[in-house]
Design an enzyme around this catalytic site. Structure first.
Site, short mmCIF file in Angstrom:
data_model
loop_
_atom_site.label_atom_id
_atom_site.label_comp_id
_atom_site.label_asym_id
_atom_site.label_seq_id
_atom_site.Cartn_x
_atom_site.Cartn_y
_atom_site.Cartn_z
CD GLU A 221 9.60 -19.93 18.82
OE1 GLU A 221 9.03 -19.43 18.64
OE2 GLU A 221 8.02 -20.64 19.94
CE LYS B 97 2.89 -19.16 11.88
NZ LYS B 97 3.88 -20.21 12.83
NE ARG C 273 -2.74 -0.68 3.47
CZ ARG C 273 -3.35 -1.33 4.28
NH1 ARG C 273 -4.00 -0.49 4.54
NH2 ARG C 273 -1.95 -1.27 5.52
CE LYS D 282 13.02 -24.85 10.65
NZ LYS D 282 14.14 -24.10 11.02
CG HIS E 70 9.48 -21.71 8.64
ND1 HIS E 70 7.94 -20.90 9.19
CD2 HIS E 70 10.29 -21.52 9.48
CE1 HIS E 70 8.57 -21.11 10.20
NE2 HIS E 70 9.86 -21.30 10.23
CG HIS F 173 5.80 -25.51 12.61
ND1 HIS F 173 5.45 -24.81 10.84
CD2 HIS F 173 5.33 -24.31 12.79
CE1 HIS F 173 5.30 -24.01 11.34
NE2 HIS F 173 5.04 -22.94 11.71
P1 NAD Z 1 3.18 -6.77 7.91
O1 NAD Z 1 2.15 -6.25 9.12
O2 NAD Z 1 4.52 -6.82 8.93
O3 NAD Z 1 3.44 -6.66 6.60
C1 NAD Z 1 2.30 -6.96 6.09
C2 NAD Z 1 1.58 -6.41 4.89
O4 NAD Z 1 0.81 -6.43 3.87
C3 NAD Z 1 2.76 -4.77 4.08
O5 NAD Z 1 3.54 -4.44 2.65
C4 NAD Z 1 1.59 -3.99 3.60
O6 NAD Z 1 1.49 -3.11 2.85
C5 NAD Z 1 1.15 -4.69 3.13
N1 NAD Z 1 -0.80 -4.96 3.21
C6 NAD Z 1 -1.38 -4.29 3.95
N2 NAD Z 1 -2.69 -4.68 3.50
C7 NAD Z 1 -2.57 -4.42 2.40
C8 NAD Z 1 -3.51 -4.40 1.48
N3 NAD Z 1 -4.64 -3.21 1.48
N4 NAD Z 1 -3.29 -3.97 0.08
C9 NAD Z 1 -1.99 -4.22 -0.48
N5 NAD Z 1 -1.20 -5.02 1.10
C10 NAD Z 1 -1.45 -4.33 2.26
O7 NAD Z 1 3.21 -8.71 8.19
P2 NAD Z 1 3.62 -9.89 8.52
O8 NAD Z 1 4.41 -10.01 9.64
O9 NAD Z 1 4.48 -8.97 7.06
O10 NAD Z 1 3.52 -10.57 8.02
C11 NAD Z 1 2.58 -10.93 6.31
C12 NAD Z 1 1.89 -11.76 6.24
O11 NAD Z 1 2.93 -13.59 6.84
C13 NAD Z 1 0.87 -12.58 7.15
O12 NAD Z 1 -0.22 -13.54 6.84
C14 NAD Z 1 1.44 -13.30 8.58
O13 NAD Z 1 0.95 -14.11 9.11
C15 NAD Z 1 2.64 -14.45 7.31
N6 NAD Z 1 4.61 -14.80 8.36
C16 NAD Z 1 5.05 -13.64 9.20
C17 NAD Z 1 5.98 -14.23 9.57
C18 NAD Z 1 7.03 -13.02 10.11
O14 NAD Z 1 7.67 -13.80 10.80
N7 NAD Z 1 6.47 -11.88 9.95
C19 NAD Z 1 5.87 -15.61 9.93
C20 NAD Z 1 5.39 -16.51 9.20
C21 NAD Z 1 4.15 -15.88 8.57
#
Ligand code: NAD
Length: 478
Positions: free
Chosen positions: A211, A143, A46, A177, A173, A235
């Site tokens: 962890e 996830k 966004r 591994k 993920h 997992h």
């Molecule tokens: P985040 O909140 O840091 O980032 C979200 C992203 O989505 C941002 O780039 C934002 O601009 C974008 N976004 C939000 N609303 C939007 C919209 N309406 N249109 C387009 N883009 C939009 O989240 P994250 O931690 O990066 O996680 C992303 C996904 O990955 C989630 O489903 C989360 O559950 C999963 N996940 C994250 C991690 C982690 O370590 N961060 C680990 C496993 C899974």
């Protein structure tokens, strides 16, 4: 070996996951020579950024999340030339025509949904409405894949409206591994283990993912999830499947996933007495779980241990003990396959007998260790001693092991190659929720509270009892 030329669009390209894992992972694959000169990575989120602004963000992320000795500044400049940015919002139509202009025909097209699952449907629909995705495109989803069977089914349906199962890559993920894949190699490329791989010879299996971190800033998210949903349903279940599955007829994505699905379907319901839930208390200068949660009376578990049974011919009578938790003594992930006693004792006076154990270590020091009994050296008679046949991959393979790609790198390259073996199929995810749902509903209906445990410990007392009462014990977390 380079993969085919690709355009990879990362929705959520400015988010935490993209910055910590996806972009640094792509950078390392670029340095390894796997990206062709004409491949393009397109951040889509966004924020109002242009290509240059996004490249700056990507450079910062790569520098922050790449080990110093792996960082190549010239390589980073070359990598950034492959990176672009388009501002799109999944909820509104602006930006999509621009994305259509940028994404090319005639290359592998992959769309990584690194956004909240509530956006999956809208992204999938807009990719089609604007003619950006086609029947050859691939989508990658993160996830959590649902929080129960109903929500997982709903997500599967939303994706299936626009993409065939062969186009959908659900990331776990853990499956990326190195050791996890090695588990398949060890089981199915050696004659040594498979004849013993059954209830007749295996006493039990224990799977531990420990962890040291707490939930910290993620309290509000985690409180709706807990260890069962966040770790066990996905997992630990995947690890259990790889241990318990029958040999697939071929190393083929659907053949492997068919066998994993059969394992999940063969799991018995878990009895309430066979589950221990825990929540970490304050200590070591850090706050308790509830201090990180928004709910001072939260009953969410930060730890879970359970015993389950795979009810089929191979495993009848061999329990699988699973445990995972936060704020534990050490960061350790391992699978231990504990063998039975020999059927007849030959060394009547021998002391020191211990069971054979095959340990598959996911971290730290990825590797495998097989403990065997030998005679204790010296003239003291036939005394037995347990010694490890140890294979730390770093020692056995030297530089080759040091260059092993991390899970995300490998999985993203598998998406480009079109190999779904290490991704969960929709029916697997649903089967795992169908197993987990009644367990969660059971403790919710009973109003069970998690047991407190000290940070830095190996979990609640009752979890030790879960094995003690069967005459077994957990391996140390260290
Ligand atoms: P985040 O909140 O840091 O980032 C979200 C992203 O989505 C941002 O780039 C934002 O601009 C974008 N976004 C939000 N609303 C939007 C919209 N309406 N249109 C387009 N883009 C939009 O989240 P994250 O931690 O990066 O996680 C992303 C996904 O990955 C989630 O489903 C989360 O559950 C999963 N996940 C994250 C991690 C982690 O370590 N961060 C680990 C496993 C899974």
């Amino acid at each position: 070996i380079p993969v085919d030329p690709f355009d990879l669009v990362i929705f959520g390209g400015t988010g935490d996951l993209a910055r910590r894992k996806i972009l640094p992972g792509l950078y390392r694959r670029f340095l390894a020579g796997q990206m062709t000169d004409d491949s393009v990575i397109i951040g889509a989120a966004r924020s109002e950024l242009d290509d240059e602004g996004y490249r700056e963000m990507v450079a910062k992320a790569v520098i922050e999340f790449t080990p110093k000795d792996k960082l190549d500044r010239d390589g980073l400049t070359r990598f950034l030339a492959h990176v672009r940015y388009i501002s799109v919002d999944g909820k509104v139509s602006g930006g999509w025509e621009k994305l259509k202009e940028v994404v090319r025909q005639g290359v592998v097209k992959a769309f990584y949904f690194s956004v909240a699952p509530s956006l999956f449907g809208e992204l999938a629909e807009k990719l089609h409405r604007h003619g950006i995705a086609d029947a050859e495109s691939r989508i990658v989803v993160e996830k959590p894949f649902g929080r129960d069977l109903a929500s997982a089914r709903a997500l599967n349906r939303v994706l299936a409206d626009h993409f065939a199962e062969e186009q959908i890559y659900r990331i776990d993920h853990y499956l990326g591994k190195e050791t996890v894949q090695n588990l398949m190699a060890v089981r199915f490329a050696n004659i040594l283990f498979e004849p013993l791989w059954k209830a007749e010879y295996i006493d039990h299996v224990q799977i531990t993912v420990a962890e040291t971190v707490g939930v910290d800033g993620r309290g509000a998210y985690y409180d709706k999830s807990g260890a069962m949903r966040d770790m066990v349903q996905n997992h630990l279940m995947q690890l259990l499947c790889l241990i318990a599955m029958e040999p697939p007829y071929h190393f083929d994505p659907n053949a492997v996933r068919d066998e994993k699905l059969k394992v999940i379907r063969a799991l018995d319901a878990v009895q309430p007495d066979d589950i221990v839930r825990g929540q970490y208390l304050a200590g070591n200068g850090q706050g308790s779980y509830v201090e990180h949660s928004e709910d001072p009376n939260s009953r969410t578990e930060s730890y879970i241990a359970l015993k389950c049974h795979v009810s089929n011919w191979r495993w009848k009578g061999t329990p699988f003990y699973l445990r995972t938790g936060k704020r534990l003594r050490a960061r350790t992930s391992e699978i231990a396959v504990v063998f039975k006693e020999p059927p007849h004792t030959l060394f009547d006076d021998a002391t020191g007998w211990r069971e054979n154990v095959l340990v598959i270590r996911l971290q730290p020091n990825e590797g495998m260790e097989l403990s065997v009994m030998i005679k204790e050296p010296g003239p003291g008679g036939m005394r037995l001693k347990q010694v490890p046949l140890d294979m730390a991959f770093a020692t056995a393979l030297g530089a080759e092991a040091a260059d092993v790609p991390d899970a995300y790198e490998r999985l993203i390259m598998d998406v480009i190659r079109g190999n779904q073996t290490l991704f969960m199929r929709g029916d697997e995810v649903e089967a795992a929720w169908a197993w987990a749902d009644p367990i969660i509903q059971g403790w919710e209906a009973r109003g069970d509270k998690p047991q407190g445990y000290d940070p830095g410990s190996s979990g609640p007392e009752d979890a030790l009892m879960l094995m003690h009462r069967d005459g077994r014990r957990w391996r140390d977390i260290r």
